[in-house]
Write a protein that holds these residues in place. Sequence first.
Motif, PDB file in Angstrom:
ATOM      1  N   GLN A   9     -41.204 115.075   6.829  1.00  0.00           N
ATOM      2  CA  GLN A   9     -41.426 113.387   6.599  1.00  0.00           C
ATOM      3  C   GLN A   9     -41.928 112.932   7.874  1.00  0.00           C
ATOM      4  OE1 GLN A   9     -37.810 111.560   5.067  1.00  0.00           O
ATOM      5  NE2 GLN A   9     -38.526 109.711   6.051  1.00  0.00           N
ATOM      6  N   THR A  46     -47.125 112.259  -0.955  1.00  0.00           N
ATOM      7  CA  THR A  46     -46.656 113.332  -0.813  1.00  0.00           C
ATOM      8  C   THR A  46     -47.641 114.579  -1.077  1.00  0.00           C
ATOM      9  OG1 THR A  46     -44.643 112.319  -1.527  1.00  0.00           O
ATOM     10  CG2 THR A  46     -44.580 115.029  -1.766  1.00  0.00           C
ATOM     11  N   ILE A  95     -44.730 117.483   2.461  1.00  0.00           N
ATOM     12  CA  ILE A  95     -44.638 116.629   3.440  1.00  0.00           C
ATOM     13  C   ILE A  95     -44.802 115.152   2.686  1.00  0.00           C
ATOM     14  CG2 ILE A  95     -47.020 116.756   4.270  1.00  0.00           C
ATOM     15  CD1 ILE A  95     -46.130 115.957   6.916  1.00  0.00           C
ATOM     16  N   GLN A  96     -44.099 114.297   3.072  1.00  0.00           N
ATOM     17  CA  GLN A  96     -44.099 112.846   2.565  1.00  0.00           C
ATOM     18  C   GLN A  96     -44.146 111.931   3.665  1.00  0.00           C
ATOM     19  OE1 GLN A  96     -40.435 111.266   1.326  1.00  0.00           O
ATOM     20  NE2 GLN A  96     -41.012 109.098   1.462  1.00  0.00           N
ATOM     21  N   THR A  98     -45.099 107.805   5.015  1.00  0.00           N
ATOM     22  CA  THR A  98     -45.100 106.717   4.467  1.00  0.00           C
ATOM     23  C   THR A  98     -45.847 105.801   5.504  1.00  0.00           C
ATOM     24  OG1 THR A  98     -42.848 106.950   4.136  1.00  0.00           O
ATOM     25  CG2 THR A  98     -43.480 104.724   4.347  1.00  0.00           C
TER      26      THR A  98
END
Length: 115
Positions: A9, A46, A95-96, A98
Amino acid sequence: MKRHHLVLQAITSQDRHLVARQIQDALTLTQGWVEDARFYSNKMTTIRFTLVAREVPVFVAKLHECGLAIDDLTREGGGLSTVSAQGDVEISGSIQITFLHNDPDLKQIIPAVPG
């Protein structure tokens, strides 16, 4: 043998197109590939990927060079610290990312389906 899955993340204020390209370039450098990518408006992305275990440290280092601070959320089978020891085993991961910004939510026009 159980297949490992990395869960990564990151949070960034960088441009989402640039970050997606940097992740793709890091995967290409490490002989990995993108399995799937989902873009949730302009707030989050994502990316699911596969790469060889011994290349995981290089992949993460490349992302750090690009300014992404990566958090390892992997629960089972160890995370970044143990996966690279698997050698030539293929590792799947996600893998996220934001994205922090003040832009309005990206609106998608979905055409009506007659029916």
